[in-house]
Design a protein around this motif. Structure first.
Motif, PDB file in Angstrom:
ATOM      1  N   VAL A  96       0.865  -1.181   0.000  1.00 22.98           N
ATOM      2  CA  VAL A  96       0.000   0.000   0.000  1.00 22.98           C
ATOM      3  C   VAL A  96       0.900   1.228   0.000  1.00 22.98           C
ATOM      4  O   VAL A  96       1.717   1.406   0.909  1.00 22.98           O
ATOM      5  CB  VAL A  96      -0.931   0.009   1.221  1.00 22.98           C
ATOM      6  N   LEU A  97       0.743   2.062  -1.037  1.00 25.05           N
ATOM      7  CA  LEU A  97       1.566   3.257  -1.201  1.00 25.05           C
ATOM      8  C   LEU A  97       0.716   4.503  -1.003  1.00 25.05           C
ATOM      9  O   LEU A  97      -0.455   4.538  -1.406  1.00 25.05           O
ATOM     10  CB  LEU A  97       2.178   3.313  -2.605  1.00 25.05           C
ATOM     11  N   GLN A  98       1.309   5.523  -0.403  1.00 27.57           N
ATOM     12  CA  GLN A  98       0.622   6.791  -0.255  1.00 27.57           C
ATOM     13  C   GLN A  98       1.647   7.910  -0.140  1.00 27.57           C
ATOM     14  O   GLN A  98       2.770   7.693   0.325  1.00 27.57           O
ATOM     15  CB  GLN A  98      -0.280   6.790   0.981  1.00 27.57           C
ATOM     16  N   PRO A  99       1.289   9.111  -0.599  1.00 28.53           N
ATOM     17  CA  PRO A  99       2.213  10.231  -0.450  1.00 28.53           C
ATOM     18  C   PRO A  99       2.326  10.643   1.010  1.00 28.53           C
ATOM     19  O   PRO A  99       1.390  10.435   1.803  1.00 28.53           O
ATOM     20  CB  PRO A  99       1.579  11.339  -1.306  1.00 28.53           C
ATOM     21  N   ARG A 100       3.459  11.216   1.355  1.00 25.65           N
ATOM     22  CA  ARG A 100       3.613  11.769   2.693  1.00 25.65           C
ATOM     23  C   ARG A 100       2.983  13.167   2.732  1.00 25.65           C
ATOM     24  O   ARG A 100       1.876  13.369   2.276  1.00 25.65           O
ATOM     25  CB  ARG A 100       5.091  11.779   3.090  1.00 25.65           C
ATOM     26  N   ARG A 101       3.682  14.167   3.228  1.00 24.10           N
ATOM     27  CA  ARG A 101       3.107  15.498   3.335  1.00 24.10           C
ATOM     28  C   ARG A 101       2.936  16.166   1.978  1.00 24.10           C
ATOM     29  O   ARG A 101       2.084  17.034   1.801  1.00 24.10           O
ATOM     30  CB  ARG A 101       3.981  16.365   4.253  1.00 24.10           C
ATOM     31  N   GLY A 102       3.745  15.791   1.003  1.00 24.72           N
ATOM     32  CA  GLY A 102       3.669  16.393  -0.318  1.00 24.72           C
ATOM     33  C   GLY A 102       4.009  15.388  -1.399  1.00 24.72           C
ATOM     34  O   GLY A 102       4.423  14.254  -1.125  1.00 24.72           O
ATOM     35  N   PRO A 103       3.863  15.749  -2.667  1.00 22.97           N
ATOM     36  CA  PRO A 103       3.966  14.791  -3.773  1.00 22.97           C
ATOM     37  C   PRO A 103       5.371  14.296  -4.068  1.00 22.97           C
ATOM     38  O   PRO A 103       5.529  13.315  -4.795  1.00 22.97           O
ATOM     39  CB  PRO A 103       3.402  15.572  -4.963  1.00 22.97           C
ATOM     40  N   ARG A 104       6.403  14.932  -3.546  1.00 22.15           N
ATOM     41  CA  ARG A 104       7.764  14.482  -3.832  1.00 22.15           C
ATOM     42  C   ARG A 104       8.128  13.214  -3.064  1.00 22.15           C
ATOM     43  O   ARG A 104       9.017  12.479  -3.490  1.00 22.15           O
ATOM     44  CB  ARG A 104       8.776  15.581  -3.504  1.00 22.15           C
ATOM     45  N   ALA A 105       7.475  12.981  -1.936  1.00 22.13           N
ATOM     46  CA  ALA A 105       7.842  11.864  -1.067  1.00 22.13           C
ATOM     47  C   ALA A 105       6.655  10.935  -0.864  1.00 22.13           C
ATOM     48  O   ALA A 105       5.544  11.384  -0.552  1.00 22.13           O
ATOM     49  CB  ALA A 105       8.340  12.382   0.277  1.00 22.13           C
ATOM     50  N   TRP A 106       6.879   9.643  -1.045  1.00 18.68           N
ATOM     51  CA  TRP A 106       5.869   8.611  -0.849  1.00 18.68           C
ATOM     52  C   TRP A 106       6.373   7.615   0.187  1.00 18.68           C
ATOM     53  O   TRP A 106       7.573   7.570   0.495  1.00 18.68           O
ATOM     54  CB  TRP A 106       5.579   7.885  -2.158  1.00 18.68           C
ATOM     55  N   GLU A 107       5.456   6.802   0.689  1.00 17.66           N
ATOM     56  CA  GLU A 107       5.834   5.751   1.623  1.00 17.66           C
ATOM     57  C   GLU A 107       5.019   4.494   1.358  1.00 17.66           C
ATOM     58  O   GLU A 107       3.908   4.560   0.823  1.00 17.66           O
ATOM     59  CB  GLU A 107       5.633   6.210   3.067  1.00 17.66           C
ATOM     60  N   ILE A 108       5.608   3.371   1.733  1.00 19.57           N
ATOM     61  CA  ILE A 108       4.875   2.097   1.740  1.00 19.57           C
ATOM     62  C   ILE A 108       4.366   1.927   3.164  1.00 19.57           C
ATOM     63  O   ILE A 108       5.127   1.632   4.087  1.00 19.57           O
ATOM     64  CB  ILE A 108       5.781   0.937   1.326  1.00 19.57           C
TER      65      ILE A 108
END
Length: 307
Positions: free
Chosen positions: A70-82
């Motif tokens: 499951v992937l989602q962006p963190r606070r902004g679009p440059r950084a994502w997390e699993i």
């Protein structure tokens, strides 16, 4: 084969060889508990969820799911997390293929970095390293099975909520606190650092320690059920004031029965203060990161002249 999660995949989870229920990844909100466990209802909701913010990728063959991320962006679009990672036993290849595909997916969305938090020196870290991730830093989790209590300090600290104008000076504190190898993947610019900050659920409050117009410390208190979770940065030149910093944080925390403090490995002074005050080290995590391909727009070409 790597693809998006489908509703029909719920049926595959009913067959033998299904995904293990234990999550290999850990989100900030699950540090205080036993971790997220995969349930059929949750799998079904992910399969029909809107994909504008959260994406669900699987490694699958005709008869079973081998891994789910499951992937989602963190606070902004440059950084994502699993935020979640599940797999069948002994599915190393399926997991590593899925993690590599997840990085390519993030790159396709103009992302620059992909994060994954896993137990330190565990299976998740080994598979992440095999997929191209590297450890940005490690975290030690300290817990207290009672409300935090402050100690009397002779010299008061000036702690206040942050203002919008403080963003750059908080970024400077981050640069002074985090080692270069962590900043190289978390963000070297103000915008990258902003986007890489974690969201988290629940009510969050932030405070700054300001001394002579300089930000010397930052703390975020996040309420989750009957827990309060503490994240903090203390300027390395202020190690002597670490006990006072911890005491004032205890004064700011309220309405909790249990406390959890996540201390990065580059903040050993805070770890020593907590240990001396009866906090128990409960677990350790590796924050893994992968820098993905960055897109260059408006690339111009000029005619070359022979010399």
């Amino acid at each position: 084969m790597i693809r998006e999660l489908r509703l029909t995949d719920v049926l595959l989870q009913l067959l033998p060889g299904s995904l293990a229920a234990q999550d290999l990844a850990t989100s900030p909100d699950e540090i205080t508990g036993s971790g997220h466990r995969l349930a059929l209802l949750k799998l079904a909701s992910w399969s029909v969820a809107a994909r504008n913010q959260e994406h669900h990728l699987v490694s699958a063959d005709a008869v079973r799911l081998n891994a789910l991320a499951v992937l989602q962006p963190r606070r902004g679009p440059r950084a994502w997390e699993i935020s979640h990672l599940f797999a069948v036993p002994d599915a190393d290849t399926g997991v590593t293929d899925l993690l590599k595909h997840a990085a390519r997916f993030v790159a396709s969305r103009r992302g620059e970095c992909l994060f994954l938090r896993v137990p330190l020196n565990g299976t998740g870290q080994r598979l992440a390293e095999r997929s191209g991730f590297r450890m940005a830093y490690s975290e030690n989790v300290f817990t207290l099975a009672r409300p935090m209590a402050s100690e009397r300090e002779e010299r008061p600290l000036n702690l206040r909520p942050p203002l919008s104008a403080d963003a750059y000076n908080i970024f400077r504190l981050y640069n002074a606190t985090f080692p270069l190898e962590a900043r190289a993947v978390m963000g070297l610019t103000l915008d990258q650092w902003h986007d890489a900050n974690e969201r988290g659920r629940g009510l969050a409050r932030e405070y700054l320690w300001v001394d002579e117009d300089q930000i010397r410390g930052w703390v975020r208190l996040r309420q989750h059920r009957d827990w309060v979770m503490v994240d903090a940065m203390l300027h390395p030149d202020e190690s002597e004031r670490a006990p006072a910093f911890a005491s004032y944080i205890a004064q700011l925390a309220r309405g909790h029965r249990h406390a959890c403090w996540v201390v990065p490995s580059h903040e050993p002074v805070l770890a020593r203060v907590l240990s001396a005050r009866g906090w128990q080290h409960s677990s350790s995590y590796a924050v893994m990161a992968m820098v993905v391909a960055r897109h260059i727009q408006n690339l111009g070409f000029a005619p070359a002249r022979a010399s």
